[in-house]
Design a protein around this motif. Structure first.
Motif, mmCIF file in Angstrom:
data_model
loop_
_atom_site.group_PDB
_atom_site.id
_atom_site.type_symbol
_atom_site.label_atom_id
_atom_site.label_comp_id
_atom_site.label_asym_id
_atom_site.label_seq_id
_atom_site.Cartn_x
_atom_site.Cartn_y
_atom_site.Cartn_z
ATOM 1 N N HIS A 81 0.820 -1.222 0.000
ATOM 2 C CA HIS A 81 0.000 0.000 0.000
ATOM 3 C C HIS A 81 0.851 1.268 0.000
ATOM 4 O O HIS A 81 2.012 1.251 0.373
ATOM 5 C CB HIS A 81 -0.912 0.012 1.241
ATOM 6 C CG HIS A 81 -0.163 -0.014 2.548
ATOM 7 N ND1 HIS A 81 0.171 -1.184 3.190
ATOM 8 C CD2 HIS A 81 0.321 0.989 3.325
ATOM 9 C CE1 HIS A 81 0.815 -0.914 4.306
ATOM 10 N NE2 HIS A 81 0.933 0.408 4.413
ATOM 11 N N HIS A 83 0.416 5.103 1.812
ATOM 12 C CA HIS A 83 -0.402 5.712 2.855
ATOM 13 C C HIS A 83 -1.356 6.701 2.183
ATOM 14 O O HIS A 83 -0.973 7.411 1.257
ATOM 15 C CB HIS A 83 0.472 6.413 3.897
ATOM 16 C CG HIS A 83 1.197 5.434 4.775
ATOM 17 N ND1 HIS A 83 2.273 5.766 5.539
ATOM 18 C CD2 HIS A 83 0.978 4.089 4.989
ATOM 19 C CE1 HIS A 83 2.687 4.687 6.193
ATOM 20 N NE2 HIS A 83 1.922 3.655 5.863
ATOM 21 N N GLU A 90 6.939 5.295 8.050
ATOM 22 C CA GLU A 90 6.713 4.099 8.869
ATOM 23 C C GLU A 90 8.061 3.462 9.178
ATOM 24 O O GLU A 90 8.997 3.601 8.389
ATOM 25 C CB GLU A 90 5.814 3.123 8.087
ATOM 26 C CG GLU A 90 5.383 1.899 8.855
ATOM 27 C CD GLU A 90 4.136 1.229 8.230
ATOM 28 O OE1 GLU A 90 3.605 1.731 7.214
ATOM 29 O OE2 GLU A 90 3.712 0.201 8.784
ATOM 30 N N HIS A 129 4.860 0.376 -0.006
ATOM 31 C CA HIS A 129 5.643 -0.681 0.641
ATOM 32 C C HIS A 129 4.884 -1.996 0.718
ATOM 33 O O HIS A 129 3.677 -2.026 0.903
ATOM 34 C CB HIS A 129 6.114 -0.248 2.027
ATOM 35 C CG HIS A 129 5.117 0.553 2.816
ATOM 36 N ND1 HIS A 129 4.772 1.841 2.481
ATOM 37 C CD2 HIS A 129 4.395 0.249 3.916
ATOM 38 C CE1 HIS A 129 3.885 2.290 3.340
ATOM 39 N NE2 HIS A 129 3.622 1.342 4.223
HETATM 40 ZN ZN ZN Z 1 2.221 1.478 5.755
#
Ligand code: ZN
Ligand code: M6P
Length: 189
Positions: A81, A83, A90, A129
């Motif tokens: 995904h 964000h 992250e 990611h």
């Molecule tokens: Zn993430």
């Protein structure tokens, strides 16, 4: 408490289970995917998560457990995904197993990082990611990200990621997928 052997987090506010049937279109080899699914709707990964209010300033922490397995020659992995709030980052701390972190951005850059117990990986803002289990046991890592980041699956669902992580002749290999770069404007917000 997080059990590093199993990845189970207690207490957890939520638990996500992703089975093969929920991952249509994720693996490159559609024929192999359908053959695997016909055999068994296997559990691919689980996520134990804390769910604070989705407001700026809070952090979500979670553990992910990706089980060992392959669809064709492609290793089990997460959907992947961006964000929803693109400018959020992250961090991952691996606590068990072996894996890879696949990263790409809307400008067509992509990279793959090794993950192993003790490795910390940083996912900068604006990078999509996905994590891949390249080992023979469960691949377990802790993730921490802003509570208001949100998940955008649509961009990756639409055309996959630029790198594939496969097993060929007993070796882990990273190949460029058919998709050379994101379509214009994709992933930009
Ligand atoms: Zn993430
Ligand atoms: C990590 C974090 C979670 C994510 C999970 C599974 O734990 O990045 O936010 O939900 O991996 O990945 P995905 O949401 O792409 O299926």
């Amino acid at each position: 408490m997080i059990d590093f052997e199993t990845g189970v987090m207690l207490p957890a506010d939520g638990k996500i289970e992703r089975r093969l049937s929920q991952m249509k279109g994720v693996f490159a080899d559609e024929k192999a995917y359908l053959a695997c699914l016909e055999k068994e709707d296997s559990l691919v990964y689980e996520v134990y998560t804390s769910t604070p209010p989705e407001r700026e300033g809070d952090l979500i922490y979670c553990t992910s457990v990706i089980y060992p397995g392959k669809v064709g020659d492609e290793f089990y992995m997460t959907k992947g995904h961006y964000h929803a709030k693109r400018g959020t980052s992250e961090v991952y701390l691996c606590v068990g197993g072996r894996g890879m972190l696949v990263l790409e951005n809307p400008h067509g850059d992509s990279t793959v990082l090794d993950m192993y117990p003790g490795s910390m990986s940083y996912i900068p803002p604006f990078w999509a990611h996905r994590t891949v289990n390249t080992g023979s046991g469960p691949f377990i890592f802790i993730g921490v990200y802003p509570a208001d980041a949100g998940h955008d699956y649509g961009t990756i669902e639409a055309c996959g990621m630029m790198k594939l992580v496969l097993q060929r002749g007993g070796q882990t290999v990273v190949l460029d997928s058919q998709r050379a770069s994101p379509k214009a404007g994709e992933g930009l917000s």
